[in-house]
Write a protein that holds these residues in place. Structure first.
Motif, PDB file in Angstrom:
ATOM      1  N   ALA A 131      26.270  53.549 -25.571  1.00 20.68           N
ATOM      2  CA  ALA A 131      26.118  54.812 -24.841  1.00 20.68           C
ATOM      3  C   ALA A 131      24.779  54.865 -24.121  1.00 20.68           C
ATOM      4  CB  ALA A 131      26.252  55.993 -25.803  1.00 20.68           C
ATOM      5  N   ALA A 132      23.727  54.380 -24.782  1.00 17.40           N
ATOM      6  CA  ALA A 132      22.394  54.387 -24.180  1.00 17.40           C
ATOM      7  C   ALA A 132      22.349  53.523 -22.925  1.00 17.40           C
ATOM      8  CB  ALA A 132      21.368  53.890 -25.199  1.00 17.40           C
ATOM      9  N   ALA A 133      22.997  52.357 -22.972  1.00 17.45           N
ATOM     10  CA  ALA A 133      23.010  51.464 -21.811  1.00 17.45           C
ATOM     11  C   ALA A 133      23.745  52.092 -20.634  1.00 17.45           C
ATOM     12  CB  ALA A 133      23.642  50.126 -22.183  1.00 17.45           C
ATOM     13  N   ILE A 134      24.846  52.771 -20.919  1.00 20.42           N
ATOM     14  CA  ILE A 134      25.609  53.434 -19.859  1.00 20.42           C
ATOM     15  C   ILE A 134      24.764  54.525 -19.211  1.00 20.42           C
ATOM     16  CG2 ILE A 134      27.601  54.904 -19.388  1.00 20.42           C
ATOM     17  CD1 ILE A 134      29.039  53.420 -21.697  1.00 20.42           C
ATOM     18  N   GLU A 135      24.165  55.378 -20.027  1.00 20.09           N
ATOM     19  CA  GLU A 135      23.386  56.498 -19.504  1.00 20.09           C
ATOM     20  C   GLU A 135      22.168  56.017 -18.720  1.00 20.09           C
ATOM     21  OE1 GLU A 135      22.362  59.233 -22.580  1.00 20.09           O
ATOM     22  OE2 GLU A 135      24.433  59.501 -23.270  1.00 20.09           O
ATOM     23  N   ALA A 136      21.438  55.038 -19.266  1.00 21.72           N
ATOM     24  CA  ALA A 136      20.216  54.572 -18.611  1.00 21.72           C
ATOM     25  C   ALA A 136      20.524  53.853 -17.304  1.00 21.72           C
ATOM     26  CB  ALA A 136      19.436  53.662 -19.546  1.00 21.72           C
TER      27      ALA A 136
END
Length: 398
Positions: free
Chosen positions: A345-350
């Motif tokens: 999720a962090a990779a998608i958002e960033a």
């Protein structure tokens, strides 16, 4: 006689003080750095996780970024961006890594060995399409010169690109080996300059001026407290969407719209994902794959002529491929599969936010087509217009 203007390889975050956009050849008034904003400044906060202190890839401890911007006369608009996973000897202390290719119309040097061995042993260098070879040479020169590498006879240089040939006289080969090496040697932790800098100096995204962008996310302590940081070089197309708002459609510039200039979706993007979570190369490949989901959220159409690449690596010392671990059977920390979802999720958002920052921080750029001698102007995304579209979208959603 052409005048070469190279922004010196200053520590990241300081190069912006070297000249304003209005002072740089080829960049138009009144769009200056002072008028640009990051996504969060206009209420664009993709996802639910919080960014790091810098909201940059350098929030991942140890990661360094260096950039050199090359502007020559009225036709050269290009540069180099280098990402170093840590400040030590990268060849000796290799980092596990993974690669995802959404569409492979590109020139990513070092890709096959990266996939085969699941590791990176050099800086990651981003530049323009015809400068990849010079980037490789610079990486090799730099690596061979590092203390402790006196016996090295093979180097897998990782060099990616996007084609900035619309604003840059790419055939003139403006990027030199010296430029690429200077970017590597300039790499520092700290703030990362965004927009028309480094490898993003001449790029175009969705018909507007693209560039370099970055963002990060920090997981809550109960989820491990790991950090994920992303840096992008945007030069692709589609139908721009920002925070779910149809910005490209509302502003009348998007792929497949008849009779609209800049409607091509061709182009490329390089995405670099860093994390301090102790991941295997297999799970880093999975992490890179999620960065492509962030790219999709922005409206990319992954066209036939686009090179869409994501590289992910871990900086955790517990997973580094050190000489000792390469000689003998070694125990290596590996975050369980069941704990990877928050990192995804962090990779998608960033990634999504880094792309927005690359557009919002870019400035209107002028050049001259070397074949026709005609002026070329690529406008920066109009921040005020984006605000209006976002406000309308929010009001409609209520």
């Amino acid at each position: 006689m052409l005048r070469r203007s190279v922004l010196k390889a200053l520590p990241v975050g300081l190069a912006a003080t070297a000249a304003t956009a209005a002072e740089r050849p080829g960049e138009a008034k009144p769009m200056t750095e002072a008028t640009r904003v990051r996504a969060r400044d206009i209420g664009l906060k993709p996802g639910v996780l919080k960014p790091g202190a810098l909201n940059a890839i350098t929030d991942v401890t140890g990661v360094r970024v260096g950039q050199v911007t090359v502007v020559e006369g009225d036709r050269v608009r290009t540069g180099v961006t280098a990402v170093l996973p840590h400040g030590g000897n990268l060849f000796q202390d290799k980092v596990p890594a993974g690669l995802e290719v959404a569409n492979g119309f590109g020139k990513l040097a070092g890709a096959t060995q990266l996939v085969e061995l699941g590791e990176i042993e050099t800086p990651i260098v981003l530049t323009n399409t015809l400068a990849v070879a010079r980037g490789v040479e610079a990486v090799i020169d730099w690596t061979l010169a590092q203390p402790g590498n006196g016996d090295v006879r093979s180097v897998n240089a990782v060099v990616g690109e996007t084609n900035d040939g619309r604003l840059n006289d790419i055939r003139s080969r403006g990027v030199t080996v010296a430029h690429a090496r200077a970017a590597i040697e300039a790499a520092r932790p700290g703030p990362v300059e965004e927009g028309c800098v480094g490898a993003g100096a001449g790029t175009v995204a969705f018909g507007w001026k693209g560039g370099v962008g970055t963002s990060s996310r920090v997981l809550p302590k109960k989820l491990g407290g790991w950090t994920v940081g992303v840096l992008v070089q945007t030069n692709y197309g589609g139908v721009l969407s920002m925070g779910g708002a149809p910005v490209g459609r509302a502003l009348g510039r998007y792929h497949l719209k008849e009779y609209v200039e800049d409607s091509s979706a061709d182009g490329s993007i390089m995405i670099v994902v860093a994390t301090d979570a102790p991941l295997s190369d297999r799970n880093l490949t999975r992490l890179a794959r999620r960065a492509i989901a962030g790219l999709a959220r922005t409206g990319s159409t992954f066209s036939n002529g686009s090179g869409d690449y994501a590289i992910a690596f871990s900086t955790a010392e517990a997973v580094r491929r050190t000489p000792e671990r390469r000689r003998d059977v070694a125990s290596v920390v590996d975050l369980p599969n069941d704990q990877t979802s928050p990192l995804f999720a962090a990779a998608i958002e960033a990634t999504e936010e880094a792309i927005y920052n690359s557009l919002l921080m870019a400035v209107t750029t002028r050049s001259v087509d070397p074949a026709t001698g005609q002026p070329v102007v690529v406008e920066a995304l109009d921040v005020a217009a984006v605000r209006r579209v976002l406000d309308e979208h929010r009001n409609t959603a209520r």
